[in-house]
Design an enzyme around this catalytic site. Structure first.
Site, PDB file in Angstrom:
ATOM      1  N   VAL A  94       0.832  -1.203   0.000  1.00 28.94           N
ATOM      2  CA  VAL A  94       0.000   0.000   0.000  1.00 28.94           C
ATOM      3  C   VAL A  94       0.866   1.252   0.000  1.00 28.94           C
ATOM      4  O   VAL A  94       1.914   1.300   0.644  1.00 28.94           O
ATOM      5  CB  VAL A  94      -0.968   0.036   1.204  1.00 28.94           C
ATOM      6  CG1 VAL A  94      -1.938  -1.119   1.156  1.00 28.94           C
ATOM      7  CG2 VAL A  94      -0.216   0.024   2.521  1.00 28.94           C
ATOM      8  N   ASP A  95       0.416   2.253  -0.735  1.00 32.75           N
ATOM      9  CA  ASP A  95       1.046   3.565  -0.663  1.00 32.75           C
ATOM     10  C   ASP A  95       0.818   4.163   0.723  1.00 32.75           C
ATOM     11  O   ASP A  95      -0.275   4.020   1.290  1.00 32.75           O
ATOM     12  CB  ASP A  95       0.429   4.503  -1.703  1.00 32.75           C
ATOM     13  CG  ASP A  95       1.108   4.375  -3.051  1.00 32.75           C
ATOM     14  OD1 ASP A  95       2.288   3.982  -3.072  1.00 32.75           O
ATOM     15  OD2 ASP A  95       0.465   4.663  -4.066  1.00 32.75           O
ATOM     16  N   LYS A  96       1.837   4.822   1.246  1.00 38.98           N
ATOM     17  CA  LYS A  96       1.671   5.499   2.533  1.00 38.98           C
ATOM     18  C   LYS A  96       0.670   6.638   2.422  1.00 38.98           C
ATOM     19  O   LYS A  96      -0.298   6.721   3.165  1.00 38.98           O
ATOM     20  CB  LYS A  96       3.016   6.039   3.037  1.00 38.98           C
ATOM     21  CG  LYS A  96       2.901   6.875   4.310  1.00 38.98           C
ATOM     22  CD  LYS A  96       4.225   7.473   4.709  1.00 38.98           C
ATOM     23  CE  LYS A  96       4.653   8.602   3.784  1.00 38.98           C
ATOM     24  NZ  LYS A  96       3.813   9.818   3.921  1.00 38.98           N
TER      25      LYS A  96
END
Length: 809
Positions: free
Chosen positions: A304-306
């Site tokens: 997941v992207d932060k």
């Protein structure tokens, strides 16, 4: 036309854009920016339901029944054929409605200047004269003329050529092209059917790839056909030896063969996928490919992207450190001048908001932006050329080391700046540098600005939830390691590594440790191209990977991952590469996606288990009974009626209450197939025992009509009770079925019993005590004896499945 001629012809002001009144007028003149899609005539779609293997078998039986004069059989088969077509047609229409809803919700969006303010509108609402902002990753939503900037386009959708085309001011950009590099402003000149591409590019992938479970079921059906074929071959040979007319046997042979054909399978899959997709859409998850929910069931790693997923994606300026006698207001002003509101970039918006709040532009000379170079992952900065008091200046903001080197600072000075950055990173802050200088001069560092994007309040809990479901969560961010570790600690992701370090370790380890990437909780200092590497390495280690992304450079990773998830702020290209699009930020919707995928898997697995065991029951029971007694213990009419009543009642499994499993699923269901075969053999033995009792005690040997009714009721009750047992991997009483499922099964049993009570052709009226005896016998066999056998077999052959129980009430 030149740019000025085009603007004059379109009567538009590039500072104001279209006004509300002008929009209404032009809407009436030009309509929407779309092309009406040709739709299939519903009558033709309905008639297609009478074409196919299952339909052909039923139609052949109708022809043979008419030739033999069995008009009651003809009526039942005809009804079955029509009901199958009607159910399939309406369920496909419902599924098409779901996909159409998603298609409308996933249309390309455009940044448009209207009434002097930039706003995001659906591309279908664009009108000639609209001023639009175009950035990398955008799909050109209409034919536009470039007013400012330059860019490279991928026009392969139009020309078939993969080579990028460079576009400068005054050039026309055709709808359907994809922006690869550069950005700028443009004016819409043609929309809808008048564009070169001929239609608005949309993102829904309506193609439905073959599902893994469909391949599994196809293999099972072929195996069942082989078993049924052998049994029917034996029956055929013995019939010829005993002098039974071949013509009389053909209808029954076809009906028994149909027992192995998944007549209701297409409807079952369509209903399950459409029902799941509709539920997900209600929860903010738009499935652009119906099979994506199936893929989500097997996912065991989620990258997941932060920003925007784990964090709020609401950057705010938390600290300003002026340098070289500059003031805080001056630092913010320079940073704001190196930003653009039209891009809707979170960092740009944070600088602009801070400059406005602290009145950084008050009392300063007016400026004019000459050119703007947007952020690029390779350059790690944004830069603008502005004009102020007749003088041209360069302003820039970006990574501290990048800006410091551009300013010509020496290593000791850079190290001091990085020390300041490290101290801020320890608190989770991201630090950018701001610089200013003459057009051809070396810029001077003005100051440092700290930004903070706080974690979402629910991120820690949702990550823990996904871990409890057997899904490893890995955070990906371009931030420095210190910032990434601070954020990671706050949400329960402690082991954050530099992706470059892992790549180096991987090269040294070779094939000795293929799972290096799986050991980390996240990756810092990630460049867009690194995301593809992360996904590939995890897949090489045997993981099923989900990937979230938002940018054009994320597209390869999104397409490579088994479950590509475009977040709510994703570019059009990222949405096009993904199979799932989230409409809300955060991880909540991803949890819903995993739950729904596993729920659908469990429902279809129940159907598979029940289909195998009941096919063995029907075929083997009739074949063995014929070999032993020399009679067909169930008529063609009764068997067709049984198929009619039971197969479509089981479509209601798609609405059954199911609790998703607590571990990723797998399509290796050999253990469940073995359980199904054992259950099928057990039911054959139980059915033959009951037939022997009826044969010797109830006088069935001399009354064929009573024999057919007896066998029909036995197979009917076994079908009803066996599916109640099959829906639960543990004891059948652990959970309650859904109301729809129970109503369908109850109607199934009641209608079948009523038909034998009144007595119709081929089914004699059955005494109530015999019906009750068969009912009780089937209940005990399926829900006590076979249910215990099922639990023992699953614990032995599929031990991990005992926790995969339907929803407790």
């Amino acid at each position: 036309m030149t740019v000025s001629q085009a603007l004059a012809a379109l009567h538009v002001n590039t500072v104001v854009g279209l006004t509300g009144a002008e929009i209404e007028r032009r809407r009436g003149e030009h309509g929407y920016n779309e092309v009406t899609q040709a739709k299939h005539h519903p009558v033709r779609d309905f008639l297609k339901k009478f074409w196919g293997v299952s339909a052909w078998m039923l139609e052949l039986i109708m022809i043979l029944s008419a030739v033999l004069g069995n008009y009651s059989d003809l009526a039942v088969v005809g009804t079955l054929l029509v009901v199958n077509a009607v159910l399939g047609f309406f369920q496909e229409q419902r599924a098409a409605g779901v996909v159409e809803t998603l298609r409308k919700r996933l249309q390309v969006s455009a940044r448009t200047l209207r009434d002097s303010s930039w706003q995001v509108v659906p591309a279908r609402e664009l009108l000639p004269g609209d001023i639009v902002r175009i950035r990398p990753g955008d799909i050109i939503p209409a034919d536009v003329k470039l007013l400012a900037g330059d860019m490279s386009l991928d026009q392969s959708a139009l020309t078939g050529e993969s080579k990028e085309a460079h576009k400068a001011i005054g050039d026309v950009l055709s709808s359907g092209s994809i922006v690869r590099h550069g950005e700028g402003d443009a004016v819409v000149i043609l929309t809808g059917a008048n564009t070169f591409f001929g239609r608005t590019t949309e993102l829904v992938q309506e193609a439905r790839p073959k599902l893994h479970i469909e391949a599994v079921v196809a293999g099972i059906v072929r195996w069942l056909f082989a078993i049924v074929g052998v049994l029917l071959g034996i029956v055929l040979v013995l019939s010829l030896i005993r002098g039974v007319s071949l013509v009389e046997m053909v209808p029954l042979l076809l009906v028994l063969l149909m027992g192995a054909v998944p007549v209701a399978l297409p409807v079952m899959f369509t209903v399950s996928m459409a029902f799941g997709s509709k539920e997900l859409a209600r929860r903010g998850v738009l499935v652009t490919r119906l099979s994506a929910t199936e893929d989500a069931a097997t996912m065991d790693v989620l990258c997941v992207d932060k920003t925007g997923t784990i964090t709020m994606n609401q950057l705010t300026v938390t600290g300003v450190s002026p340098l070289d006698k500059a003031t805080e207001a001056e630092v913010l002003r320079v940073g704001a001048l190196a930003s653009q509101a039209a891009n809707q970039d979170p960092i740009d918006l944070a600088f602009l908001a801070a400059a406005k709040d602290r009145k950084a532009f008050d009392g300063t000379p007016a400026t004019k932006t000459i050119s703007f170079i947007p952020f690029d992952a390779k350059t790690r900065l944004t830069e603008a050329l502005i004009e102020e008091n007749g003088q041209r200046l360069r302003v820039m903001k970006g990574a501290v080391r990048t800006i410091a080197e551009a300013c010509g600072l020496q290593p000791p000075a850079i190290e001091a700046l990085e020390k300041h950055m490290s101290d801020a990173a320890a608190k989770g802050y991201r630090t950018l540098a701001v610089a200013r200088g003459g057009e051809r001069d070396t810029p001077a560092l003005v100051g440092l600005v700290s930004l903070y994007d706080p974690p979402r309040p629910d991120a820690r809990q949702l990550i823990a939830t996904l871990r409890a479901m057997g899904v490893q969560v890995k955070m990906l961010t371009g931030d420095a390691l210190a910032v990434a570790r601070e954020i990671g600690q706050g949400v329960g992701l402690a082991n954050i590594q530099r992706v470059a370090d892992l790549k180096a370790a991987k090269l040294q380890a070779g094939e000795k440790d293929a799972d290096l990437f799986a050991g980390a909780d996240g990756f810092a200092e990630v460049y867009p191209e690194d995301k593809y590497t992360v996904v590939s390495q995890l897949q090489a280690a045997g993981h099923v990977v989900g990937m979230t992304g938002d940018g054009v450079n994320d597209s390869p990773a999104l397409r490579q991952a088994e479950v590509g998830i475009a977040v709510s702020t994703a570019t059009d290209v990222a949405k096009g590469a993904a199979s799932v699009v989230l409409t809300d930020p955060g991880l909540t919707n991803i949890v819903a996606l995993v739950e729904q995928g596993r729920t659908i898997y469990q429902r279809i697995l129940t159907w598979v288990i029940n289909k195998i065991s009941r096919t063995i029951l029907k075929s083997a029971f009739v074949a063995i009974a014929f070999i032993v007694t020399g009679k067909f213990v169930v008529s063609a009419f009764a068997m067709l009626l049984l198929v009619f009543l039971t197969d479509f009642a089981k479509v209601s499994l798609s609405t059954d209450n199911v609790r998703p499993s607590q571990s990723p699923e797998t399509w290796n269901i050999g253990g469940f197939i073995q359980v199904s075969v054992i259950l099928g053999i057990a039911m054959v033995a139980e059915a033959l025992l009951l037939l022997w009792i009826g044969w010797t005690k109830f006088g069935l040997a001399t009354n064929d009509a009573a024999l057919h009714t007896f066998s029909f009721l036995m197979l009917l009750y076994f079908a009803v009770f066996s599916v109640i047992s099959a829906r639960e991997r543990s004891w059948f009483w652990v959970s309650l079925p859904s109301r729809t499922f129970m109503l369908a099964l109850s109607a199934d049993a009641l209608i079948g019993t009523a038909l034998t009570t009144v007595g119709i052709k081929g089914l004699a009226s059955e005494p109530w005590w015999q019906t009750l005896a068969i009912f009780v016998y089937a209940f005990i066999s399926c829900l006590i004896v076979n249910d215990a056998l099922k639990v023992v077999m699953i614990r032995w052959r599929v031990p991990h499945a005992t926790g995969q129980s339907p929803l407790r009430k």
